[in-house]
Design a protein around this motif. Structure first.
Motif, PDB file in Angstrom:
ATOM      1  N   LEU A 111      12.371 -16.276 -65.991  1.00 53.05           N
ATOM      2  CA  LEU A 111      10.908 -16.355 -65.953  1.00 53.05           C
ATOM      3  C   LEU A 111      10.372 -15.920 -64.585  1.00 53.05           C
ATOM      4  N   ALA A 112      11.055 -16.347 -63.537  1.00 50.04           N
ATOM      5  CA  ALA A 112      10.626 -15.972 -62.187  1.00 50.04           C
ATOM      6  C   ALA A 112      10.742 -14.467 -61.982  1.00 50.04           C
ATOM      7  N   GLY A 113      11.810 -13.880 -62.503  1.00 52.58           N
ATOM      8  CA  GLY A 113      11.979 -12.435 -62.375  1.00 52.58           C
ATOM      9  C   GLY A 113      10.850 -11.672 -63.032  1.00 52.58           C
ATOM     10  N   ARG A 114      10.457 -12.118 -64.212  1.00 50.46           N
ATOM     11  CA  ARG A 114       9.350 -11.460 -64.912  1.00 50.46           C
ATOM     12  C   ARG A 114       8.052 -11.568 -64.119  1.00 50.46           C
ATOM     13  N   GLU A 115       7.789 -12.739 -63.562  1.00 52.77           N
ATOM     14  CA  GLU A 115       6.572 -12.946 -62.767  1.00 52.77           C
ATOM     15  C   GLU A 115       6.574 -12.074 -61.518  1.00 52.77           C
ATOM     16  N   LEU A 116       7.700 -12.025 -60.835  1.00 50.89           N
ATOM     17  CA  LEU A 116       7.762 -11.265 -59.589  1.00 50.89           C
ATOM     18  C   LEU A 116       7.658  -9.768 -59.844  1.00 50.89           C
ATOM     19  N   VAL A 117       8.241  -9.287 -60.935  1.00 48.62           N
ATOM     20  CA  VAL A 117       8.122  -7.866 -61.272  1.00 48.62           C
ATOM     21  C   VAL A 117       6.664  -7.505 -61.545  1.00 48.62           C
ATOM     22  N   ALA A 118       5.977  -8.375 -62.310  1.00 51.52           N
ATOM     23  CA  ALA A 118       4.561  -8.122 -62.602  1.00 51.52           C
ATOM     24  C   ALA A 118       3.737  -8.082 -61.327  1.00 51.52           C
ATOM     25  N   ARG A 119       4.014  -8.987 -60.393  1.00 56.32           N
ATOM     26  CA  ARG A 119       3.273  -9.003 -59.125  1.00 56.32           C
ATOM     27  C   ARG A 119       3.623  -7.773 -58.282  1.00 56.32           C
ATOM     28  N   PHE A 120       4.874  -7.322 -58.361  1.00 62.60           N
ATOM     29  CA  PHE A 120       5.277  -6.138 -57.607  1.00 62.60           C
ATOM     30  C   PHE A 120       4.504  -4.911 -58.081  1.00 62.60           C
ATOM     31  N   TRP A 121       4.426  -4.735 -59.413  1.00 65.19           N
ATOM     32  CA  TRP A 121       3.711  -3.580 -59.946  1.00 65.19           C
ATOM     33  C   TRP A 121       2.221  -3.645 -59.615  1.00 65.19           C
ATOM     34  N   ALA A 122       1.710  -4.865 -59.458  1.00 62.98           N
ATOM     35  CA  ALA A 122       0.303  -5.027 -59.085  1.00 62.98           C
ATOM     36  C   ALA A 122       0.095  -4.938 -57.571  1.00 62.98           C
ATOM     37  N   ARG A 123       1.200  -4.757 -56.836  1.00 60.66           N
ATOM     38  CA  ARG A 123       1.140  -4.700 -55.369  1.00 60.66           C
ATOM     39  C   ARG A 123       0.509  -5.962 -54.773  1.00 60.66           C
ATOM     40  N   ASP A 124       0.780  -7.088 -55.408  1.00 64.01           N
ATOM     41  CA  ASP A 124       0.219  -8.363 -54.952  1.00 64.01           C
ATOM     42  C   ASP A 124       1.245  -9.053 -54.063  1.00 64.01           C
ATOM     43  N   TRP A 125       1.318  -8.599 -52.814  1.00 64.64           N
ATOM     44  CA  TRP A 125       2.357  -9.075 -51.912  1.00 64.64           C
ATOM     45  C   TRP A 125       2.170 -10.538 -51.531  1.00 64.64           C
ATOM     46  N   HIS A 126       0.918 -10.961 -51.384  1.00 64.72           N
ATOM     47  CA  HIS A 126       0.683 -12.374 -51.042  1.00 64.72           C
ATOM     48  C   HIS A 126       1.185 -13.284 -52.158  1.00 64.72           C
ATOM     49  N   ALA A 127       0.934 -12.911 -53.406  1.00 63.04           N
ATOM     50  CA  ALA A 127       1.407 -13.723 -54.520  1.00 63.04           C
ATOM     51  C   ALA A 127       2.931 -13.791 -54.550  1.00 63.04           C
ATOM     52  N   ILE A 128       3.582 -12.673 -54.246  1.00 63.90           N
ATOM     53  CA  ILE A 128       5.047 -12.674 -54.217  1.00 63.90           C
ATOM     54  C   ILE A 128       5.554 -13.633 -53.147  1.00 63.90           C
ATOM     55  N   ARG A 129       4.932 -13.581 -51.957  1.00 61.52           N
ATOM     56  CA  ARG A 129       5.344 -14.507 -50.891  1.00 61.52           C
ATOM     57  C   ARG A 129       5.126 -15.954 -51.323  1.00 61.52           C
ATOM     58  N   ALA A 130       3.995 -16.216 -51.980  1.00 61.52           N
ATOM     59  CA  ALA A 130       3.705 -17.583 -52.416  1.00 61.52           C
ATOM     60  C   ALA A 130       4.714 -18.048 -53.456  1.00 61.52           C
TER      61      ALA A 130
END
Length: 404
Positions: free
Chosen positions: A11-30
């Motif tokens: 589940l975490a992998g799916r979330e992080l991939v989605a944030r990566f494609w959105a270029r949401d670096w702050h969300a990835i750090r959080a």
């Protein structure tokens, strides 16, 4: 625990991939627990899943701050993040929650100097709870029969988690019983207390430009709809128009990313519509597609009747407390398990109408044609759901648990 970690890793992998494609670096750090505070003080970690849970917890948050506590508030959704940051509370930081894996969780506990954890309703994350160094408090705990069956697959883990809970106040007696069966010590069980009953409407109201096209008597809201519900709602609206030609529908989907899909459904019904996100003028539209986040209170204020969605499928229904706070007459489908006690009270008092299909929904809308009738049902719902909640008593219980 191994199977749980594997599941969370996926589940975490799916979330992080989605944030990566959105270029949401702050969300990835959080999500990885890498957002650090600017000030080193001891904090209580309070977690709320989304807007509704966070809004319901506001009185508790304010009371904790009055006690001199410092808070880290985490949420699961971007809209809840915007809501929490918009409050601009002193001694409070708001960020997206870390994924429930050992590394991110321990980084948050260490970096933010967490001394206790408070979580709301059904968002109980095992690794977070097991690793919190101090008391664990659950407020408005909800455990449905379906969720209890799912928990049974992780029985040993669930019992370890329940043993770590210092204090739990369930939102209904059935949930309280299920928590005890799942392993919650009876000494940790507090009184039934539904945080949603503390809901108070935000102070901002629809401005004149938004409210002018909507006559409250001739406006109804479908609140937080899910896939599979819009067809029924739109069919009911179309069927009602010959009897109520001036009737407008505000359709507010739970997930605005489904806008295009819903627009196609509206178009297939031959109904005219306008979109909130596009800035369209709703004056001539039969359906106003409210495809934005964080504005539901505006739609409650504009609607004399609200259909509470999530109740035509198997999602358990959404909160009736919010429309009741606006004295909007309440309609809902048959699936209301998430708020069983509240809907039972409404049913017993004949203060809401269950409409399981398009025909019954249309009949209810026709029956609710007059402003007087809408007001009577709205006032009845507000009265029935008003809870003489002893917030002072609850906060005393929480303070004792946190300071134990």
């Amino acid at each position: 625990m191994l199977s749980y970690r594997l599941l969370m890793s996926l589940l975490a992998g799916r979330e992080l991939v989605a944030r990566f494609w959105a270029r949401d670096w702050h969300a990835i750090r959080a999500r990885l627990g890498r957002v650090a505070p600017t000030r080193q003080v001891d904090r209580i970690w309070l977690h709320a899943a989304s807007n509704g849970e966070l809004a319901s917890a506001r009185p508790v948050i304010d009371a904790l701050l009055r006690q001199g506590r410092h808070l880290l508030i985490t949420v699961n959704t971007d809209s809840a993040l915007a809501l929490g940051n918009g409050w601009a509370l002193e001694h409070t930081s708001v960020t997206l929650a870390p994924v429930d894996l050992p590394g991110p969780t321990r980084r948050v506990l260490r970096n933010w100097r967490i001394t206790a954890h408070i979580t709301l309703e059904s968002d109980l994350w095992p690794i977070r709870i097991l690793n919190t160094p101090g008391p664990v408090v659950v407020l408005g705990g909800r455990l449905t029969a379906r969720s209890a069956k799912g928990w049974a697959r992780f029985d040993a883990l669930v019992r370890r988690v329940m043993a770590r809970v210092t204090y739990l106040s369930a939102q209904d007696s059935a949930s309280a019983d299920r928590f005890v069966t799942a392993g919650l010590p009876k000494t940790a069980l507090g009184p039934v207390f539904d945080l949603k009953a503390l809901y108070t409407p935000p102070r901002d109201a629809p401005d004149r430009a938004l409210s002018q096209p909507f006559d409250r008597t001739n406006t109804w809201l479908a609140a937080s709809t899910h896939e599979g519900e819009e067809e029924t709602i739109l069919t009911a609206h179309k069927a009602t128009l010959p009897k109520r030609p001036n009737l407008k529908l505000i359709l507010a989907p739970r997930h605005p990313k489904r806008t295009e899909e819903i627009a196609q459904l509206i178009d297939a019904q031959g109904l005219t519509f306008a979109r909130r996100s596009a800035g369209d003028d709703p004056a001539q539209a039969q359906v106003y597609l409210a495809d934005t986040l964080g504005e539901m209170h505006l739609w409650y204020a504009l609607a004399g009747v609200t259909f509470v969605a999530g109740s035509l499928t198997d999602r358990g229904g959404h909160t009736p407390y919010e429309p009741a706070a606006f004295q909007s007459a309440i309609l809902h489908g048959p699936d209301t398990g998430n708020f069983r006690a509240a809907y039972d009270r409404l049913a017993d008092a004949k203060a809401a109408i269950c409409t399981p299909d398009a025909t019954s929904l249309s009949e209810a809308l026709i029956a609710m044609e007059s402003a007087e009738k809408q007001a009577a049902w709205g006032q009845a719902a507000r009265k029935v759901l008003h809870q003489d909640t002893d917030l002072t008593g609850l906060m005393q219980d929480i303070a004792r648990a946190l300071d134990a």
